[in-house]
Design a protein around this motif. Structure first.
Motif, mmCIF file in Angstrom:
data_model
loop_
_atom_site.group_PDB
_atom_site.id
_atom_site.type_symbol
_atom_site.label_atom_id
_atom_site.label_comp_id
_atom_site.label_asym_id
_atom_site.label_seq_id
_atom_site.Cartn_x
_atom_site.Cartn_y
_atom_site.Cartn_z
ATOM 1 N N ALA A 1 -3.314 -8.724 8.548
ATOM 2 C CA ALA A 1 -2.930 -7.669 8.254
ATOM 3 C C ALA A 1 -2.798 -7.080 6.524
ATOM 4 O O ALA A 1 -2.766 -8.270 5.981
ATOM 5 N N ARG A 2 -3.305 -6.221 6.242
ATOM 6 C CA ARG A 2 -3.660 -5.705 4.700
ATOM 7 C C ARG A 2 -2.742 -4.674 4.541
ATOM 8 O O ARG A 2 -2.877 -3.560 4.836
ATOM 9 N N ILE A 3 -1.779 -5.056 3.883
ATOM 10 C CA ILE A 3 -0.685 -3.944 3.590
ATOM 11 C C ILE A 3 -0.451 -3.596 2.170
ATOM 12 O O ILE A 3 -0.489 -4.543 1.148
ATOM 13 N N GLY A 4 -0.547 -2.314 1.647
ATOM 14 C CA GLY A 4 -0.571 -1.839 0.414
ATOM 15 C C GLY A 4 0.858 -0.937 0.111
ATOM 16 O O GLY A 4 1.584 -1.231 1.169
ATOM 17 N N PHE A 5 1.102 -0.646 -0.844
ATOM 18 C CA PHE A 5 2.254 0.046 -1.434
ATOM 19 C C PHE A 5 1.962 0.981 -2.088
ATOM 20 O O PHE A 5 1.141 1.171 -2.907
ATOM 21 N N LEU A 6 2.622 2.153 -2.190
ATOM 22 C CA LEU A 6 2.511 3.736 -2.768
ATOM 23 C C LEU A 6 3.733 3.635 -3.565
ATOM 24 O O LEU A 6 4.875 4.045 -3.053
ATOM 25 N N GLY A 7 3.910 3.703 -4.802
ATOM 26 C CA GLY A 7 4.938 4.094 -5.765
ATOM 27 C C GLY A 7 4.764 3.301 -6.964
ATOM 28 O O GLY A 7 4.333 2.319 -7.095
ATOM 29 N N ASP A 8 5.192 3.908 -8.051
ATOM 30 C CA ASP A 8 5.336 3.488 -9.312
ATOM 31 C C ASP A 8 6.641 2.526 -9.393
ATOM 32 O O ASP A 8 8.002 3.187 -9.932
ATOM 33 N N HIS A 9 6.752 1.344 -9.377
ATOM 34 C CA HIS A 9 7.796 0.497 -9.509
ATOM 35 C C HIS A 9 8.429 0.435 -10.903
ATOM 36 O O HIS A 9 9.610 0.103 -10.914
ATOM 37 N N ARG A 10 7.821 1.210 -11.896
ATOM 38 C CA ARG A 10 8.441 1.172 -13.159
ATOM 39 C C ARG A 10 9.325 2.472 -13.424
ATOM 40 O O ARG A 10 10.092 2.671 -14.282
ATOM 41 N N SER A 11 9.127 3.367 -12.460
ATOM 42 C CA SER A 11 9.999 4.564 -12.657
ATOM 43 C C SER A 11 11.368 4.716 -12.378
ATOM 44 O O SER A 11 12.082 5.350 -13.103
ATOM 45 N N THR A 12 11.914 3.909 -11.276
ATOM 46 C CA THR A 12 13.190 3.849 -10.837
ATOM 47 C C THR A 12 13.607 2.668 -10.390
ATOM 48 O O THR A 12 12.846 1.931 -9.872
ATOM 49 N N SER A 13 14.900 2.227 -10.393
ATOM 50 C CA SER A 13 15.208 0.956 -9.724
ATOM 51 C C SER A 13 15.218 0.855 -8.406
ATOM 52 O O SER A 13 14.950 -0.008 -8.007
ATOM 53 N N SER A 14 15.213 1.948 -7.713
ATOM 54 C CA SER A 14 15.299 2.172 -6.092
ATOM 55 C C SER A 14 13.668 1.590 -5.670
ATOM 56 O O SER A 14 13.525 0.905 -4.796
ATOM 57 N N GLN A 34 -3.113 -7.673 -2.621
ATOM 58 C CA GLN A 34 -4.221 -7.173 -3.582
ATOM 59 C C GLN A 34 -3.901 -6.091 -4.536
ATOM 60 O O GLN A 34 -3.222 -5.005 -3.945
ATOM 61 N N LYS A 35 -4.013 -6.152 -5.698
ATOM 62 C CA LYS A 35 -3.617 -5.115 -6.429
ATOM 63 C C LYS A 35 -4.187 -3.930 -6.198
ATOM 64 O O LYS A 35 -3.552 -2.847 -6.253
ATOM 65 N N ARG A 36 -5.464 -3.851 -5.766
ATOM 66 C CA ARG A 36 -6.033 -2.508 -5.484
ATOM 67 C C ARG A 36 -5.307 -1.820 -4.369
ATOM 68 O O ARG A 36 -5.698 -0.685 -4.310
ATOM 69 N N TRP A 37 -4.684 -2.442 -3.608
ATOM 70 C CA TRP A 37 -3.903 -1.857 -2.578
ATOM 71 C C TRP A 37 -2.585 -1.278 -2.927
ATOM 72 O O TRP A 37 -1.769 -0.471 -2.153
ATOM 73 N N LEU A 58 -9.632 0.306 2.610
ATOM 74 C CA LEU A 58 -8.270 0.583 2.952
ATOM 75 C C LEU A 58 -7.419 -0.767 3.428
ATOM 76 O O LEU A 58 -8.092 -1.284 4.114
ATOM 77 N N PRO A 59 -6.283 -0.738 3.118
ATOM 78 C CA PRO A 59 -5.223 -1.647 3.713
ATOM 79 C C PRO A 59 -5.049 -1.115 5.354
ATOM 80 O O PRO A 59 -5.458 0.119 5.536
ATOM 81 N N THR A 60 -4.596 -1.994 6.068
ATOM 82 C CA THR A 60 -4.377 -1.423 7.502
ATOM 83 C C THR A 60 -3.038 -0.695 7.467
ATOM 84 O O THR A 60 -2.719 -0.168 8.507
ATOM 85 N N ALA A 61 -1.876 -0.778 6.416
ATOM 86 C CA ALA A 61 -0.835 -0.206 6.330
ATOM 87 C C ALA A 61 -0.403 -0.037 5.006
ATOM 88 O O ALA A 61 -0.823 -0.740 3.866
ATOM 89 N N PHE A 62 0.410 1.151 4.691
ATOM 90 C CA PHE A 62 1.075 1.509 3.458
ATOM 91 C C PHE A 62 2.439 1.569 3.615
ATOM 92 O O PHE A 62 3.067 2.051 4.656
ATOM 93 N N VAL A 63 3.364 0.692 2.674
ATOM 94 C CA VAL A 63 4.865 0.882 2.620
ATOM 95 C C VAL A 63 4.890 2.209 1.366
ATOM 96 O O VAL A 63 4.223 1.760 0.064
ATOM 97 N N CYS A 64 5.509 3.004 1.697
ATOM 98 C CA CYS A 64 5.573 4.122 0.665
ATOM 99 C C CYS A 64 7.037 4.139 0.197
ATOM 100 O O CYS A 64 7.990 4.012 0.739
ATOM 101 N N ASP A 86 -3.877 5.502 13.752
ATOM 102 C CA ASP A 86 -4.864 4.607 14.210
ATOM 103 C C ASP A 86 -5.869 3.701 13.327
ATOM 104 O O ASP A 86 -6.005 2.508 13.202
ATOM 105 N N ALA A 87 -5.982 4.165 12.041
ATOM 106 C CA ALA A 87 -6.757 3.546 10.930
ATOM 107 C C ALA A 87 -5.885 2.920 9.893
ATOM 108 O O ALA A 87 -6.229 1.680 9.608
#
Length: 161
Positions: A1-14, A34-37, A58-64, A86-87
């Motif tokens: 599995a290739r899992i990415g993250f969407l969000g700026d971790h510097r903007s809020t504590s949550s 992978q930093k690019r994800w 693309l990763p196979t999933a994103f945590v947003c 699907d993708a």
């Protein structure tokens, strides 16, 4: 599995907590990071004002970081011809109206806002009575609301990845 993250971790504590939880889960499950994800954006307010490139491959999933961000990413993926789930699968946080009304409906982590409000009030009243007390960190349980943005995978057979 290739899992990415969407969000700026510097903007809020949550978002920071969610990002570092994502990193911890990857590490504990021996999944690659992978930093690019990592799409380091908080663009949930207006997708037309934020432009970025989707990672390749693309990763196979994103945590947003939130439902609205997942919805916006879903629109961008759809515009690029990428099918959700699907993708690429999407999981978000907050269980807001957006997650319930989008098409497909967004898989999300439910946070009990009422319990948060009750605990915050209790903590404020306690603090007024105990002013010199040190700060406390209170963690509340969450639950996964499985909807339609995560691809169902068959069980792994021994010896197959």
């Amino acid at each position: 599995a290739r899992i990415g993250f969407l969000g700026d971790h510097r903007s809020t504590s949550s978002i920071s907590d969610r990002y570092f939880g994502y990193l911890k889960a990857l590490t504990l499950n021996r999944l690659p990071f992978q930093k690019r994800w990592h799409i380091n954006e908080n663009y949930e307010f207006n997708m037309f004002t934020h432009r970025f490139s989707l990672p390749k491959p693309l990763p196979t999933a994103f945590v947003c970081h939130c439902d609205s961000a997942a919805y916006q990413l879903m629109l961008i993926l759809r515009g690029a011809g990428v099918a959700v789930p699907d993708a690429v699968s999407l999981v978000a946080f907050d269980n807001t109206e957006c997650s319930r009304t989008s098409s497909p409906k967004i898989t999300t982590i439910d946070i009990n806002k009422r319990e948060i409000a009750e605990r915050a009030l209790e903590q404020m009243l306690w603090r007024l009575a105990h002013r010199p007390a040190k700060p406390q960190r209170i963690e509340l349980a969450t639950r996964l609301i499985a909807r339609q943005t995560v691809k169902t995978l068959g069980p792994r057979r021994k010896g197959h990845a």
